[in-house]
Write a protein that holds these residues in place. Structure first.
Motif, PDB file in Angstrom:
ATOM      1  N   ALA A 139    -101.447  39.232  84.927  1.00 29.31           N
ATOM      2  CA  ALA A 139    -100.560  39.296  83.769  1.00 29.31           C
ATOM      3  C   ALA A 139    -101.350  38.911  82.534  1.00 29.31           C
ATOM      4  N   SER A 140    -100.870  39.355  81.385  1.00 27.52           N
ATOM      5  CA  SER A 140    -101.536  39.028  80.136  1.00 27.52           C
ATOM      6  C   SER A 140    -100.496  38.888  79.035  1.00 27.52           C
ATOM      7  N   ILE A 141    -100.920  38.196  77.959  1.00 25.94           N
ATOM      8  CA  ILE A 141     -99.987  37.930  76.878  1.00 25.94           C
ATOM      9  C   ILE A 141    -100.749  37.859  75.567  1.00 25.94           C
ATOM     10  N   THR A 142    -100.197  38.497  74.536  1.00 25.00           N
ATOM     11  CA  THR A 142    -100.807  38.443  73.217  1.00 25.00           C
ATOM     12  C   THR A 142    -100.392  37.157  72.509  1.00 25.00           C
ATOM     13  N   GLY A 143    -101.022  36.921  71.375  1.00 28.05           N
ATOM     14  CA  GLY A 143    -100.686  35.741  70.600  1.00 28.05           C
ATOM     15  C   GLY A 143     -99.242  35.715  70.135  1.00 28.05           C
ATOM     16  N   ARG A 144     -98.656  36.879  69.987  1.00 25.50           N
ATOM     17  CA  ARG A 144     -97.263  36.971  69.524  1.00 25.50           C
ATOM     18  C   ARG A 144     -96.282  37.104  70.673  1.00 25.50           C
ATOM     19  N   GLY A 145     -96.797  37.109  71.907  1.00 24.91           N
ATOM     20  CA  GLY A 145     -95.907  37.071  73.040  1.00 24.91           C
ATOM     21  C   GLY A 145     -95.655  38.378  73.758  1.00 24.91           C
ATOM     22  N   ALA A 146     -96.304  39.455  73.344  1.00 23.94           N
ATOM     23  CA  ALA A 146     -96.183  40.688  74.114  1.00 23.94           C
ATOM     24  C   ALA A 146     -96.888  40.509  75.451  1.00 23.94           C
ATOM     25  N   THR A 147     -96.302  41.054  76.495  1.00 23.17           N
ATOM     26  CA  THR A 147     -96.839  40.807  77.832  1.00 23.17           C
ATOM     27  C   THR A 147     -97.098  42.094  78.598  1.00 23.17           C
ATOM     28  N   ASN A 148     -97.921  41.964  79.612  1.00 22.94           N
ATOM     29  CA  ASN A 148     -98.202  43.047  80.537  1.00 22.94           C
ATOM     30  C   ASN A 148     -98.323  42.447  81.931  1.00 22.94           C
ATOM     31  N   ALA A 175     -96.848  41.692  90.307  1.00 19.78           N
ATOM     32  CA  ALA A 175     -96.427  40.465  89.641  1.00 19.78           C
ATOM     33  C   ALA A 175     -95.079  40.615  88.931  1.00 19.78           C
ATOM     34  N   ARG A 176     -94.777  41.823  88.560  1.00 24.17           N
ATOM     35  CA  ARG A 176     -93.561  42.046  87.771  1.00 24.17           C
ATOM     36  C   ARG A 176     -92.332  41.632  88.557  1.00 24.17           C
ATOM     37  N   GLY A 177     -91.515  40.806  87.927  1.00 25.27           N
ATOM     38  CA  GLY A 177     -90.296  40.327  88.569  1.00 25.27           C
ATOM     39  C   GLY A 177     -90.465  39.027  89.329  1.00 25.27           C
ATOM     40  N   ARG A 178     -91.691  38.653  89.690  1.00 29.12           N
ATOM     41  CA  ARG A 178     -91.941  37.392  90.395  1.00 29.12           C
ATOM     42  C   ARG A 178     -92.714  36.391  89.546  1.00 29.12           C
ATOM     43  N   PHE A 179     -93.586  36.891  88.694  1.00 29.43           N
ATOM     44  CA  PHE A 179     -94.450  36.032  87.882  1.00 29.43           C
ATOM     45  C   PHE A 179     -94.043  36.130  86.418  1.00 29.43           C
ATOM     46  N   THR A 180     -94.224  35.034  85.697  1.00 28.23           N
ATOM     47  CA  THR A 180     -93.951  35.018  84.266  1.00 28.23           C
ATOM     48  C   THR A 180     -95.114  34.358  83.538  1.00 28.23           C
ATOM     49  N   VAL A 181     -95.671  35.077  82.572  1.00 27.59           N
ATOM     50  CA  VAL A 181     -96.761  34.543  81.763  1.00 27.59           C
ATOM     51  C   VAL A 181     -96.187  34.042  80.446  1.00 27.59           C
ATOM     52  N   SER A 182     -96.706  32.937  79.975  1.00 32.42           N
ATOM     53  CA  SER A 182     -96.237  32.360  78.722  1.00 32.42           C
ATOM     54  C   SER A 182     -97.380  31.606  78.060  1.00 32.42           C
ATOM     55  N   ARG A 183     -97.137  31.164  76.840  1.00 35.74           N
ATOM     56  CA  ARG A 183     -98.163  30.406  76.134  1.00 35.74           C
ATOM     57  C   ARG A 183     -97.513  29.528  75.081  1.00 35.74           C
ATOM     58  N   VAL A 184     -98.217  28.472  74.724  1.00 33.35           N
ATOM     59  CA  VAL A 184     -97.822  27.594  73.632  1.00 33.35           C
ATOM     60  C   VAL A 184     -99.025  27.491  72.723  1.00 33.35           C
ATOM     61  N   ASN A 185     -99.009  28.275  71.660  1.00 38.60           N
ATOM     62  CA  ASN A 185    -100.186  28.342  70.793  1.00 38.60           C
ATOM     63  C   ASN A 185    -100.530  26.986  70.180  1.00 38.60           C
ATOM     64  N   ALA A 186     -99.524  26.206  69.863  1.00 35.70           N
ATOM     65  CA  ALA A 186     -99.767  24.906  69.245  1.00 35.70           C
ATOM     66  C   ALA A 186    -100.518  23.957  70.173  1.00 35.70           C
ATOM     67  N   LYS A 187    -100.482  24.246  71.474  1.00 31.24           N
ATOM     68  CA  LYS A 187    -101.174  23.398  72.443  1.00 31.24           C
ATOM     69  C   LYS A 187    -102.360  24.096  73.085  1.00 31.24           C
ATOM     70  N   ASN A 188    -102.729  25.258  72.516  1.00 29.77           N
ATOM     71  CA  ASN A 188    -103.867  26.017  73.071  1.00 29.77           C
ATOM     72  C   ASN A 188    -103.736  26.200  74.577  1.00 29.77           C
ATOM     73  N   SER A 189    -102.540  26.474  75.010  1.00 30.36           N
ATOM     74  CA  SER A 189    -102.279  26.543  76.446  1.00 30.36           C
ATOM     75  C   SER A 189    -101.525  27.801  76.833  1.00 30.36           C
ATOM     76  N   ALA A 190    -101.828  28.280  78.010  1.00 26.87           N
ATOM     77  CA  ALA A 190    -101.128  29.413  78.594  1.00 26.87           C
ATOM     78  C   ALA A 190    -100.750  29.057  80.028  1.00 26.87           C
ATOM     79  N   PHE A 191     -99.738  29.746  80.517  1.00 23.47           N
ATOM     80  CA  PHE A 191     -99.186  29.391  81.828  1.00 23.47           C
ATOM     81  C   PHE A 191     -98.864  30.650  82.629  1.00 23.47           C
ATOM     82  N   LEU A 192     -98.901  30.499  83.918  1.00 25.35           N
ATOM     83  CA  LEU A 192     -98.467  31.557  84.826  1.00 25.35           C
ATOM     84  C   LEU A 192     -97.514  30.906  85.829  1.00 25.35           C
ATOM     85  N   GLN A 193     -96.247  31.231  85.688  1.00 20.92           N
ATOM     86  CA  GLN A 193     -95.237  30.737  86.614  1.00 20.92           C
ATOM     87  C   GLN A 193     -95.069  31.777  87.715  1.00 20.92           C
TER      88      GLN A 193
END
Length: 118
Positions: free
Chosen positions: A49-58, A63-81
């Motif tokens: 999965a991937s995510i842009t700075g503005r939150g667009a995802t691929n 992975a689709r439907g089971r995994f969720t990618v996210s990020r918190v730019n203020a914390k320089n962090s990204a996540f894969l649930q």
């Protein structure tokens, strides 16, 4: 110097959930696409999965439907649930920065092992 540090990998049972994290330094995090890739021995590294700075995802089809990618730019962090994990999800999961939604950039983390037992 760009550094990507993954964490959160673990041994879980099939059907369980797990969240892995990536913390970045040395780059302007908010403008970088962050990608999650995985690799098993003997196979090519593949996009999860991937995510842009503005939150667009691929997402990869698996992975689709089971995994969720996210990020918190203020914390320089990204996540894969990851949920409803399967044994075939067992792999080393890598964080990547600087690429596109479909292709990796130059910067890789060291990886975090996710093992799913049947």
């Amino acid at each position: 110097q760009v550094q990507l540090v993954e964490s959160g990998g673990d041994l879980v049972q099939a059907g369980e959930s797990l969240k892995v994290s990536c913390t970045a330094s040395g780059l302007i995090f908010s403008i970088n696409v962050i990608g999650w890739y995985r690799q098993v021995p003997g196979k090519q590294r593949e996009l999860v999965a991937s995510i842009t700075g503005r939150g667009a995802t691929n997402y990869a089809d698996f992975a689709r439907g089971r995994f969720t990618v996210s990020r918190v730019n203020a914390k320089n962090s990204a996540f894969l649930q990851m949920s409803s994990l399967k044994p075939e999800d067992t792999a080393v999961y890598y964080c990547n920065a600087g690429g596109s939604l479909t292709s990796p950039g130059f910067h890789w983390g060291q990886g975090t092992q996710v093992t799913v037992s049947a």
